[in-house]
Design a protein around this motif. Sequence first.
Motif, short mmCIF file in Angstrom:
data_model
loop_
_atom_site.label_atom_id
_atom_site.label_comp_id
_atom_site.label_asym_id
_atom_site.label_seq_id
_atom_site.Cartn_x
_atom_site.Cartn_y
_atom_site.Cartn_z
N ALA A 35 29.46 27.20 2.97
CA ALA A 35 29.78 27.77 4.35
C ALA A 35 28.71 27.53 5.49
O ALA A 35 28.75 26.09 6.51
CB ALA A 35 30.55 29.41 4.40
N ASN A 36 27.16 28.09 5.28
CA ASN A 36 26.10 27.91 6.28
C ASN A 36 26.02 26.05 6.19
O ASN A 36 24.83 25.79 7.20
CB ASN A 36 25.22 28.57 5.32
N VAL B 12 27.54 23.98 8.61
CA VAL B 12 27.29 24.34 9.27
C VAL B 12 27.08 23.76 10.76
O VAL B 12 26.47 23.48 10.92
CB VAL B 12 27.43 26.29 10.10
N GLU B 13 26.27 23.85 9.23
CA GLU B 13 24.39 23.33 9.53
C GLU B 13 25.24 21.73 9.32
O GLU B 13 24.02 20.83 11.37
CB GLU B 13 23.67 23.23 9.14
N VAL C 274 27.66 21.05 10.44
CA VAL C 274 28.71 20.48 11.79
C VAL C 274 27.40 20.30 13.55
O VAL C 274 27.74 19.86 14.21
CB VAL C 274 29.26 21.00 12.57
N MET C 275 27.05 21.22 13.55
CA MET C 275 26.00 21.72 14.78
C MET C 275 24.92 20.58 14.65
O MET C 275 24.44 20.12 15.55
CB MET C 275 24.19 22.88 14.72
#
Length: 54
Positions: free
Chosen positions: A32-33, A36-37, A39-40
């Motif tokens: 998940a982390n 998210v990285e 996507v950011m």
Amino acid sequence: MMREENSPSSLPVLTIGKVDRLYEPDYRERCANRIVEIVMYINDYMGASRIFIP
């Protein structure tokens, strides 16, 4: 297909490296982390054909 159709503006294909480990909370959190990285900072990953998570 990915080699033929990939361009600098293509979104990457995200692939979970070890699907059988998704039941492990620590592994799920790492996945998940990482997602998210990505996507950011998606502009940094544009044109990458495949990214393995984690």
